[in-house]
Design a protein around this motif. Sequence first.
Motif, PDB file in Angstrom:
ATOM      1  N   LYS A  28     -13.667   5.382 -11.659  1.00  0.00           N
ATOM      2  CA  LYS A  28     -14.433   5.029 -10.457  1.00  0.00           C
ATOM      3  C   LYS A  28     -13.517   4.803  -9.269  1.00  0.00           C
ATOM      4  N   GLU A  29     -12.369   4.205  -9.508  1.00  0.00           N
ATOM      5  CA  GLU A  29     -11.436   3.891  -8.429  1.00  0.00           C
ATOM      6  C   GLU A  29     -10.847   5.139  -7.780  1.00  0.00           C
ATOM      7  N   MET A  30     -10.982   6.283  -8.451  1.00  0.00           N
ATOM      8  CA  MET A  30     -10.449   7.533  -7.911  1.00  0.00           C
ATOM      9  C   MET A  30     -11.509   8.361  -7.195  1.00  0.00           C
ATOM     10  N   LEU A  31     -12.754   7.881  -7.159  1.00  0.00           N
ATOM     11  CA  LEU A  31     -13.772   8.554  -6.357  1.00  0.00           C
ATOM     12  C   LEU A  31     -13.394   8.436  -4.891  1.00  0.00           C
ATOM     13  N   ALA A  32     -13.624   9.491  -4.135  1.00  0.00           N
ATOM     14  CA  ALA A  32     -13.095   9.550  -2.767  1.00  0.00           C
ATOM     15  C   ALA A  32     -14.143   9.205  -1.723  1.00  0.00           C
ATOM     16  N   VAL A  33     -13.713   8.460  -0.713  1.00  0.00           N
ATOM     17  CA  VAL A  33     -14.453   8.332   0.542  1.00  0.00           C
ATOM     18  C   VAL A  33     -13.774   9.297   1.509  1.00  0.00           C
ATOM     19  N   VAL A  34     -14.462  10.368   1.837  1.00  0.00           N
ATOM     20  CA  VAL A  34     -13.942  11.532   2.568  1.00  0.00           C
ATOM     21  C   VAL A  34     -12.882  12.202   1.695  1.00  0.00           C
ATOM     22  N   ASP A  35     -11.594  11.906   1.901  1.00  0.00           N
ATOM     23  CA  ASP A  35     -10.554  12.580   1.119  1.00  0.00           C
ATOM     24  C   ASP A  35      -9.540  11.611   0.528  1.00  0.00           C
ATOM     25  N   LYS A  36      -9.927  10.353   0.398  1.00  0.00           N
ATOM     26  CA  LYS A  36      -8.992   9.343  -0.080  1.00  0.00           C
ATOM     27  C   LYS A  36      -9.672   8.501  -1.162  1.00  0.00           C
ATOM     28  N   PRO A  37      -9.041   8.329  -2.338  1.00  0.00           N
ATOM     29  CA  PRO A  37      -9.639   7.487  -3.382  1.00  0.00           C
ATOM     30  C   PRO A  37      -9.851   6.063  -2.884  1.00  0.00           C
ATOM     31  N   ILE A  38     -10.924   5.437  -3.366  1.00  0.00           N
ATOM     32  CA  ILE A  38     -11.244   4.112  -2.847  1.00  0.00           C
ATOM     33  C   ILE A  38     -10.133   3.109  -3.137  1.00  0.00           C
ATOM     34  N   ILE A  39      -9.402   3.269  -4.234  1.00  0.00           N
ATOM     35  CA  ILE A  39      -8.335   2.309  -4.527  1.00  0.00           C
ATOM     36  C   ILE A  39      -7.205   2.427  -3.508  1.00  0.00           C
ATOM     37  N   GLN A  40      -7.017   3.613  -2.931  1.00  0.00           N
ATOM     38  CA  GLN A  40      -5.951   3.765  -1.937  1.00  0.00           C
ATOM     39  C   GLN A  40      -6.258   2.988  -0.664  1.00  0.00           C
ATOM     40  N   TYR A  41      -7.543   2.913  -0.294  1.00  0.00           N
ATOM     41  CA  TYR A  41      -7.909   2.093   0.871  1.00  0.00           C
ATOM     42  C   TYR A  41      -7.466   0.644   0.642  1.00  0.00           C
ATOM     43  N   GLY A  42      -7.688   0.145  -0.573  1.00  0.00           N
ATOM     44  CA  GLY A  42      -7.313  -1.229  -0.877  1.00  0.00           C
ATOM     45  C   GLY A  42      -5.809  -1.430  -0.894  1.00  0.00           C
ATOM     46  N   VAL A  43      -5.073  -0.468  -1.453  1.00  0.00           N
ATOM     47  CA  VAL A  43      -3.613  -0.566  -1.483  1.00  0.00           C
ATOM     48  C   VAL A  43      -3.059  -0.562  -0.057  1.00  0.00           C
ATOM     49  N   GLU A  44      -3.593   0.300   0.783  1.00  0.00           N
ATOM     50  CA  GLU A  44      -3.144   0.334   2.182  1.00  0.00           C
ATOM     51  C   GLU A  44      -3.433  -0.994   2.883  1.00  0.00           C
ATOM     52  N   GLU A  45      -4.576  -1.588   2.565  1.00  0.00           N
ATOM     53  CA  GLU A  45      -4.922  -2.886   3.149  1.00  0.00           C
ATOM     54  C   GLU A  45      -3.935  -3.966   2.712  1.00  0.00           C
ATOM     55  N   ALA A  46      -3.573  -3.957   1.432  1.00  0.00           N
ATOM     56  CA  ALA A  46      -2.630  -4.954   0.918  1.00  0.00           C
ATOM     57  C   ALA A  46      -1.266  -4.799   1.584  1.00  0.00           C
ATOM     58  N   LEU A  47      -0.816  -3.580   1.735  1.00  0.00           N
ATOM     59  CA  LEU A  47       0.478  -3.338   2.371  1.00  0.00           C
ATOM     60  C   LEU A  47       0.455  -3.781   3.833  1.00  0.00           C
ATOM     61  N   ALA A  48      -0.644  -3.486   4.510  1.00  0.00           N
ATOM     62  CA  ALA A  48      -0.775  -3.890   5.919  1.00  0.00           C
ATOM     63  C   ALA A  48      -0.818  -5.406   6.073  1.00  0.00           C
ATOM     64  N   ALA A  49      -1.201  -6.100   4.993  1.00  0.00           N
ATOM     65  CA  ALA A  49      -1.264  -7.569   5.017  1.00  0.00           C
ATOM     66  C   ALA A  49       0.071  -8.207   4.664  1.00  0.00           C
ATOM     67  N   GLY A  50       1.078  -7.394   4.338  1.00  0.00           N
ATOM     68  CA  GLY A  50       2.401  -7.921   4.040  1.00  0.00           C
ATOM     69  C   GLY A  50       2.750  -8.000   2.574  1.00  0.00           C
ATOM     70  N   CYS A  51       1.859  -7.537   1.691  1.00  0.00           N
ATOM     71  CA  CYS A  51       2.186  -7.525   0.258  1.00  0.00           C
ATOM     72  C   CYS A  51       3.167  -6.383  -0.022  1.00  0.00           C
ATOM     73  N   ASP A  52       4.150  -6.639  -0.878  1.00  0.00           N
ATOM     74  CA  ASP A  52       5.128  -5.598  -1.191  1.00  0.00           C
ATOM     75  C   ASP A  52       5.158  -5.231  -2.668  1.00  0.00           C
ATOM     76  N   HIS A  53       4.265  -5.814  -3.454  1.00  0.00           N
ATOM     77  CA  HIS A  53       4.193  -5.489  -4.880  1.00  0.00           C
ATOM     78  C   HIS A  53       2.728  -5.388  -5.273  1.00  0.00           C
ATOM     79  N   ILE A  54       2.336  -4.214  -5.713  1.00  0.00           N
ATOM     80  CA  ILE A  54       0.956  -3.948  -6.128  1.00  0.00           C
ATOM     81  C   ILE A  54       0.898  -3.945  -7.649  1.00  0.00           C
ATOM     82  N   ILE A  55      -0.055  -4.676  -8.207  1.00  0.00           N
ATOM     83  CA  ILE A  55      -0.240  -4.754  -9.657  1.00  0.00           C
ATOM     84  C   ILE A  55      -1.638  -4.244  -9.978  1.00  0.00           C
ATOM     85  N   ILE A  56      -1.712  -3.157 -10.723  1.00  0.00           N
ATOM     86  CA  ILE A  56      -3.015  -2.559 -11.041  1.00  0.00           C
ATOM     87  C   ILE A  56      -3.309  -2.747 -12.523  1.00  0.00           C
TER      88      ILE A  56
END
Length: 291
Positions: A28-56
Motif C-alpha cells: 500500500k505504501e508504494m501506491l502512487a499519488v501522481v508519480d510518487k509513492p505515498i511513503i516517499q511524501y512522508g520521508v520527504e516531510e521527515a527530512l524537511a523537518a530535520g530528521c536524518d535517520h528514517i526507520i521503516i
Amino acid sequence: MKTKVRKAVFPAAGFGTRFLPATKVIPKEMLAVVDKPIIQYGVEEALAAGCDHIIIIIARGKTSIEDHFDVSFELEASLEKRGKKELLEISRGVSNMAQISYVRQKEAKGLGHAVLMAKDLVGDEPFAVILPDDVIDGPTPCLKQMIDVFDKMQSSILATMEVDGPGISAYGVMDGKALPDNPRIIEAKGMVEKPKLEDAPSKNAIIGRYVLTPAIFELLEKIEPGAGGELQLTDGIKGLLKTEKVYGYNFEGTRHDAGDKLGMLMATVDFALKRKDLGPAFREYLKSLSL
C-alpha cells in the motif's frame, strides 16, 4: 539540556486490504499519488523537518519499499546511456535521499507493536512517527510544525485536526484544553478512541503524525493487548499522561487519507493540479467533464 528529534519511524507492515486486489502484490505504501509513492511524501516531510535517520517497519512482501530507496544500477545505466539526464537525477535523488534502516515485523500486532519494534534503533531520545497513509500538504511540513512545538515544550506532540459531525467516530479524539497564548496547542487530559458523536470530548481528531518521548517504549512493553491481540499506541500515550504532559497540535495544511480509495483520488487530483507540468492541461480536462 533540550533534546532534538532526529529519527522518524514509519510503520509500513500492514496488508492494505482496502486497496485489494492491487495490494495483493504491491505494498500500500508504494501506491502512487501522481508519480510518487505515498511513503516517499512522508520521508520527504521527515527530512524537511530535520530528521536524518528514517526507520521503516516492514513485513514479508514489502521488499519493494527497500528497492525503491536503494540504488538501481541497471536503471541508472540505461538512463545515462540514453541521455535521460532529468530522469537519472530523479532516480538518484530517491536513492540518495536519506539514511534508512529497516526492521522486520514478523506478525501484525497493532500500531503500538510496530512502534515498539523501533526501540533499539531509536534508543533514549525523542522521535517522530509518520503514518504513510496520511499525506499532508501545507505551507510548512506538518512534522516541522510539530517539532518546532516540541522544541519549546519538550513533551510528546500529537497532530490533530478539527472534524465536524459523525466523521469524528473514525478517529481517536483529544480531550483537553487549548493554551491561551496559542489556540493551536491543546494540553491533553486524555483521549477517546473512535467515540460516538455524542460521546466525543472535542472535535480534535488525532491523525497520523506523532512526536514522542522515549518513555513510550517502556509503556508499550507493559500494556495489555486490546481487540484482536493488538497493542494500541493510544493506550501507551494514555500511560504517558500519568507522568508527562502530552499536547495536541492543530497543524496548518490539508490532510489526505491516502489509505482510503476516495482520499487517494482526492490527493491525486490536488497534487496533479499543483504540478506545473500537469496542472494546466489537467485543469482544462476537469473543466471539460460533464458532471
